[in-house]
Each structure stands twice: as structure tokens, then as C-alpha cells.
Design a protein around this motif. Structure first.
Motif, PDB file in Angstrom:
ATOM      1  N   GLN A 241      66.629  11.304   6.472  1.00  0.00           N
ATOM      2  CA  GLN A 241      67.355  12.282   7.469  1.00  0.00           C
ATOM      3  C   GLN A 241      67.722  13.435   6.829  1.00  0.00           C
ATOM      4  O   GLN A 241      67.331  14.491   7.912  1.00  0.00           O
ATOM      5  CB  GLN A 241      68.868  11.340   7.341  1.00  0.00           C
ATOM      6  N   ARG A 242      67.658  13.676   5.592  1.00  0.00           N
ATOM      7  CA  ARG A 242      67.731  14.962   4.875  1.00  0.00           C
ATOM      8  C   ARG A 242      66.468  15.724   5.307  1.00  0.00           C
ATOM      9  O   ARG A 242      66.572  16.864   5.714  1.00  0.00           O
ATOM     10  CB  ARG A 242      67.775  14.994   3.458  1.00  0.00           C
ATOM     11  N   GLY A 243      65.066  15.066   5.209  1.00  0.00           N
ATOM     12  CA  GLY A 243      63.914  15.844   5.539  1.00  0.00           C
ATOM     13  C   GLY A 243      63.858  16.206   6.835  1.00  0.00           C
ATOM     14  O   GLY A 243      63.654  17.526   7.241  1.00  0.00           O
ATOM     15  N   LEU A 244      64.466  15.595   7.699  1.00  0.00           N
ATOM     16  CA  LEU A 244      64.468  15.900   9.268  1.00  0.00           C
ATOM     17  C   LEU A 244      65.288  16.910   9.396  1.00  0.00           C
ATOM     18  O   LEU A 244      64.879  17.963  10.199  1.00  0.00           O
ATOM     19  CB  LEU A 244      64.958  14.850  10.156  1.00  0.00           C
ATOM     20  N   ILE A 245      66.410  16.958   8.959  1.00  0.00           N
ATOM     21  CA  ILE A 245      67.381  18.295   9.278  1.00  0.00           C
ATOM     22  C   ILE A 245      66.900  19.361   8.577  1.00  0.00           C
ATOM     23  O   ILE A 245      67.084  20.451   9.089  1.00  0.00           O
ATOM     24  CB  ILE A 245      68.810  17.695   8.591  1.00  0.00           C
ATOM     25  N   LEU A 246      66.363  19.367   7.377  1.00  0.00           N
ATOM     26  CA  LEU A 246      65.919  20.405   6.621  1.00  0.00           C
ATOM     27  C   LEU A 246      64.696  21.070   7.396  1.00  0.00           C
ATOM     28  O   LEU A 246      64.654  22.164   7.491  1.00  0.00           O
ATOM     29  CB  LEU A 246      65.716  20.110   5.189  1.00  0.00           C
ATOM     30  N   GLY A 247      63.801  20.127   7.867  1.00  0.00           N
ATOM     31  CA  GLY A 247      62.582  20.709   8.383  1.00  0.00           C
ATOM     32  C   GLY A 247      63.053  21.468   9.708  1.00  0.00           C
ATOM     33  O   GLY A 247      62.650  22.532  10.434  1.00  0.00           O
ATOM     34  N   ALA A 248      64.042  20.772  10.349  1.00  0.00           N
ATOM     35  CA  ALA A 248      64.479  21.528  11.887  1.00  0.00           C
ATOM     36  C   ALA A 248      65.323  22.715  11.534  1.00  0.00           C
ATOM     37  O   ALA A 248      64.958  23.693  12.127  1.00  0.00           O
ATOM     38  CB  ALA A 248      65.356  20.572  12.730  1.00  0.00           C
ATOM     39  N   CYS A 249      65.943  22.556  10.488  1.00  0.00           N
ATOM     40  CA  CYS A 249      66.958  24.007  10.200  1.00  0.00           C
ATOM     41  C   CYS A 249      65.604  24.977   9.687  1.00  0.00           C
ATOM     42  O   CYS A 249      65.812  26.372  10.093  1.00  0.00           O
ATOM     43  CB  CYS A 249      67.589  23.931   9.057  1.00  0.00           C
ATOM     44  N   ALA A 250      64.695  24.734   8.942  1.00  0.00           N
ATOM     45  CA  ALA A 250      63.724  25.803   8.601  1.00  0.00           C
ATOM     46  C   ALA A 250      62.811  26.475   9.914  1.00  0.00           C
ATOM     47  O   ALA A 250      62.517  27.579   9.733  1.00  0.00           O
ATOM     48  CB  ALA A 250      62.675  25.101   7.558  1.00  0.00           C
ATOM     49  N   GLN A 251      62.557  25.544  10.686  1.00  0.00           N
ATOM     50  CA  GLN A 251      61.906  25.938  11.971  1.00  0.00           C
ATOM     51  C   GLN A 251      62.804  26.888  12.578  1.00  0.00           C
ATOM     52  O   GLN A 251      62.342  28.057  13.214  1.00  0.00           O
ATOM     53  CB  GLN A 251      61.312  24.907  12.654  1.00  0.00           C
ATOM     54  N   VAL A 252      64.151  26.583  12.747  1.00  0.00           N
ATOM     55  CA  VAL A 252      64.914  27.337  13.733  1.00  0.00           C
ATOM     56  C   VAL A 252      65.329  28.501  13.054  1.00  0.00           C
ATOM     57  O   VAL A 252      65.121  29.603  13.679  1.00  0.00           O
ATOM     58  CB  VAL A 252      66.203  26.601  13.956  1.00  0.00           C
ATOM     59  N   CYS A 253      65.281  28.542  11.649  1.00  0.00           N
ATOM     60  CA  CYS A 253      65.875  29.764  10.885  1.00  0.00           C
ATOM     61  C   CYS A 253      64.371  30.925  10.885  1.00  0.00           C
ATOM     62  O   CYS A 253      64.727  31.990  10.774  1.00  0.00           O
ATOM     63  CB  CYS A 253      66.028  29.355   9.466  1.00  0.00           C
ATOM     64  N   ALA A 254      63.286  30.018  10.764  1.00  0.00           N
ATOM     65  CA  ALA A 254      62.129  31.072  10.948  1.00  0.00           C
ATOM     66  C   ALA A 254      61.982  31.869  12.218  1.00  0.00           C
ATOM     67  O   ALA A 254      61.624  32.881  12.376  1.00  0.00           O
ATOM     68  CB  ALA A 254      60.922  30.140  10.771  1.00  0.00           C
ATOM     69  N   LEU A 255      62.298  30.978  13.443  1.00  0.00           N
ATOM     70  CA  LEU A 255      62.279  31.647  14.963  1.00  0.00           C
ATOM     71  C   LEU A 255      63.382  32.516  14.711  1.00  0.00           C
ATOM     72  O   LEU A 255      63.137  33.526  15.417  1.00  0.00           O
ATOM     73  CB  LEU A 255      62.397  30.435  15.702  1.00  0.00           C
ATOM     74  N   SER A 256      64.374  32.293  14.286  1.00  0.00           N
ATOM     75  CA  SER A 256      65.537  33.271  14.175  1.00  0.00           C
ATOM     76  C   SER A 256      65.158  34.668  13.571  1.00  0.00           C
ATOM     77  O   SER A 256      65.500  35.736  13.955  1.00  0.00           O
ATOM     78  CB  SER A 256      66.887  32.547  13.623  1.00  0.00           C
ATOM     79  N   ASP A 257      64.549  34.420  12.405  1.00  0.00           N
ATOM     80  CA  ASP A 257      64.251  35.495  11.660  1.00  0.00           C
ATOM     81  C   ASP A 257      63.259  36.410  12.506  1.00  0.00           C
ATOM     82  O   ASP A 257      63.448  37.610  12.376  1.00  0.00           O
ATOM     83  CB  ASP A 257      63.745  35.213  10.129  1.00  0.00           C
ATOM     84  N   GLN A 258      62.213  35.809  13.239  1.00  0.00           N
ATOM     85  CA  GLN A 258      61.227  36.459  13.956  1.00  0.00           C
ATOM     86  C   GLN A 258      62.028  37.168  15.055  1.00  0.00           C
ATOM     87  O   GLN A 258      61.600  38.409  15.349  1.00  0.00           O
ATOM     88  CB  GLN A 258      60.225  35.416  14.411  1.00  0.00           C
TER      89      GLN A 258
END
Length: 91
Positions: free
Chosen positions: A60-77
């Protein structure tokens, strides 16, 4: 997207049978997709910090952290693109 898929999408949005899809669609209509993406990045930053100490399974932690990382990367872009457009328009 096929005609049937498009019809099903609009039915779900307009009927409210998928409340999350309906709400997200309305938010995008009101604020625009770039603004939503940037706001989700802010949420992703906080959520990823919270996930570190939350009582979650490793999966669960890995899923949440992975999703957050992808969303944050797109947000930064998106932040970078919006800054570039703003600078370009003022010149």
C-alpha cells in the motif's frame, strides 16, 4: 476512444453514476487541467510524507508513494511550463 466509450464517459459524467468522475470533470471545466494538476502535486507532496508513517502494508505504501511521485513530477513539469508561458507572454 471509441464512440461507445465516449458515450459511456459522458453518461457517467452527466448522470452522476460515477461521482468522482463527475466532480473531477466539473473542477477541470472550472479551473482548467493545468491548475488541477498543480494542485494535485501539492496534495501529493503532503500525502507522500503522511504515507511514510501511516499504518500501511509495504504494498500500500509503495502504491501511494509511486502515485505521489508521478503526480508530483507532472505537477513540477506543469509549473515549469506555466512559468515559461508567463515569461514568454511578458516579452
Amino acid at each position: 476512444m471509441t464512440t461507445e466509450e465516449r458515450t459511456a464517459f459522458w453518461k457517467a459524467v452527466e448522470s452522476g453514476e460515477n461521482p468522482l468522475l463527475s466532480v473531477l470533470h466539473n473542477l477541470v471545466e472550472k479551473w482548467g487541467l493545468p491548475a488541477i494538476i498543480m494542485a494535485l502535486g501539492d496534495i501529493g507532496n503532503v500525502l507522500s510524507e503522511d504515507a511514510e508513517t501511516a499504518p500501511l502494508s509495504p504494498n500500500q505504501r509503495g502504491l501511494i508513494l509511486g502515485a505521489c511521485a508521478q503526480v508530483c513530477a507532472l505537477s513540477d513539469q506543469m509549473h515549469s511550463e506555466m512559468a515559461f508561458l508567463t515569461e514568454s507572454e511578458t516579452k
